[in-house]
Scaffold this active site. Sequence first.
Site, PDB file in Angstrom:
ATOM      1  N   TYR A  76       0.856  -1.189   0.000  1.00 41.17           N
ATOM      2  CA  TYR A  76       0.000   0.000   0.000  1.00 41.17           C
ATOM      3  C   TYR A  76       0.888   1.233   0.000  1.00 41.17           C
ATOM      4  CZ  TYR A  76      -3.454   3.455   1.580  1.00 41.17           C
ATOM      5  OH  TYR A  76      -4.271   4.556   1.696  1.00 41.17           O
TER       6      TYR A  76
ATOM      7  N   ASP B 288       9.219   2.910  -0.085  1.00 41.13           N
ATOM      8  CA  ASP B 288       8.159   3.525   0.701  1.00 41.13           C
ATOM      9  C   ASP B 288       8.356   3.059   2.142  1.00 41.13           C
ATOM     10  OD1 ASP B 288       5.931   4.257   2.071  1.00 41.13           O
ATOM     11  OD2 ASP B 288       4.490   3.528   0.589  1.00 41.13           O
TER      12      ASP B 288
ATOM     13  N   LYS C  11       4.006   8.662   9.020  1.00 43.82           N
ATOM     14  CA  LYS C  11       3.710   8.023  10.303  1.00 43.82           C
ATOM     15  C   LYS C  11       4.647   8.454  11.446  1.00 43.82           C
ATOM     16  CE  LYS C  11       0.669   4.732   8.339  1.00 43.82           C
ATOM     17  NZ  LYS C  11       0.667   3.965   7.112  1.00 43.82           N
TER      18      LYS C  11
HETATM   19  C1  LIG Z   1       0.123   4.531   5.726  1.00 44.83           C
HETATM   20  C2  LIG Z   1       0.931   4.327   4.524  1.00 44.83           C
HETATM   21  C3  LIG Z   1       0.915   5.234   3.455  1.00 44.83           C
HETATM   22  C4  LIG Z   1      -0.033   6.381   3.390  1.00 44.83           C
HETATM   23  O1  LIG Z   1       0.177   7.295   4.402  1.00 44.83           O
HETATM   24  P1  LIG Z   1      -1.023   8.295   4.823  1.00 44.83           P
HETATM   25  O2  LIG Z   1      -0.386   9.186   5.819  1.00 44.83           O
HETATM   26  O3  LIG Z   1      -2.101   7.414   5.362  1.00 44.83           O
HETATM   27  O4  LIG Z   1      -1.438   9.000   3.593  1.00 44.83           O
HETATM   28  C5  LIG Z   1       1.806   5.037   2.420  1.00 44.83           C
HETATM   29  N1  LIG Z   1       2.645   3.991   2.416  1.00 44.83           N
HETATM   30  C6  LIG Z   1       2.681   3.100   3.416  1.00 44.83           C
HETATM   31  C7  LIG Z   1       3.663   1.985   3.373  1.00 44.83           C
HETATM   32  C8  LIG Z   1       1.804   3.215   4.489  1.00 44.83           C
HETATM   33  O5  LIG Z   1       1.794   2.287   5.443  1.00 44.83           O
END
Ligand SMILES: *Cc1c(COP(=O)(O)O)cnc(C)c1O
Length: 428
Positions: A144, A239, A267
Amino acid sequence: MGRLRSELFFEKAQKIIPGGVNSPVRACKAVKSNPVFFERGEGAYLIDADGNRYIDYVASWGPLILGHAHPNVIAEVYFASKRGTSFGAPTWLEVEMAELIRECIPSMEKVRLVNSGTEATMSALRLARAFTGRKKIVKFDGCYHGHSDSLLVKAGSGLATFGIPSSPGVPDELTTHTISLPFNDQEKVTEAFEKYGSEIACVILEPVPANMGVVPPKEGFLQFLRDITQKYGALLIFDEVITGFRLGLGGAQGHFGIKPDLTCLGKIIGGGLPVGAYGGKADIMSLIAPEGPVYQAGTLSGNPIAVSAGLATLKELKKPGAYARLENLTQALEEGIREILKELSLPYQVVRCSSMLTLFFTDKEVTDFQSALSCDTERFASFWQGMLKRGIYLPPSQFEAWFVSLAHSEKEIEITLKALRETLREVG
Ligand SMILES: *Cc1c(COP(=O)(O)O)cnc(C)c1O
């Protein structure tokens, strides 16, 4: 434990907010429940609207590595807010944050702050396409990367939970440029590059996926991706929105010793407030406006209150022993679960990487999204409810990571394991 107020709040919320929640996974549909409305967090604990206490393993989906309402974070938020909430002009805090990030993650030679993980990945993608002059991107099933159009293809947890392969409203014209492949599958990646090599702008991945449950990369997979992207002139984007400052100060790239071209953070770097970041090689990052032509902006980007919370969090994590403590605690949780599974002769998989853990309700080894889907999600739903009843708040989906924080202690792990034994005895 009654949850009358939560039920009432949810009933009202559904009339005014789609599904009653502001982010889909919060609805707890995948575990056949209604959401719990919370009022307070204290360290490792959450207190709901009816006054019930829970040990929390959601950690706001990853950011709260220090637990709830850490005194230093709260103090910095307080002092920052007294100085003003936003200036729409630069502050020294942003420079301090960027320098701290680069010190911990040296591949991020230049850093741009944004407001969320979604913004970070979306912007990194635009930059990769601009830098290479190519359109196609490679991602992996079950990873994701936020909810921007190009990345909303076979995108893990929230979507896996609801069984939506992609989303209506995303034009085919965009997703035809997105190639989604099975994680850990070198052969499929090689095939994709042999076919489209000169058109691929980047490979983007969670170096340790945590949005299909925790699924570590196979030995050599990350190095293979580094090599093949280099060979074809594509960028490698990590990511690290979850893994950044979770697997250690250096994130997954520090842990595995692989240097991506671009990195996305989110995060933890916001300490529970909205901060994201992307960064990488200076020559690539120099394409970002106003230094270069690639446009990306934000009214509240680098917000002083949010950045203060993030800085306070990172400073705690830099204190000696923080990650060793997280490792030991989570290892105790992992080993405790393994013992219980053995005792009850249950074949489930416990997968852990640092302070992230998933208990997969399957007897198959989980190496990618396809194998994760072999899980018994019905049984997981009963398990989740049983744990909630016993005061343990787990992520409300099979395809998520449980997060241990520095506010947890041996005592919380012990209580959790007791609840887990009872629950698994009940639901199998
Ligand atoms: C949570 C998440 C996102 C998106 O971050 P948001 O702050 O919710 O937009 C992108 N990549 C990864 C791996 C994530 O866990």
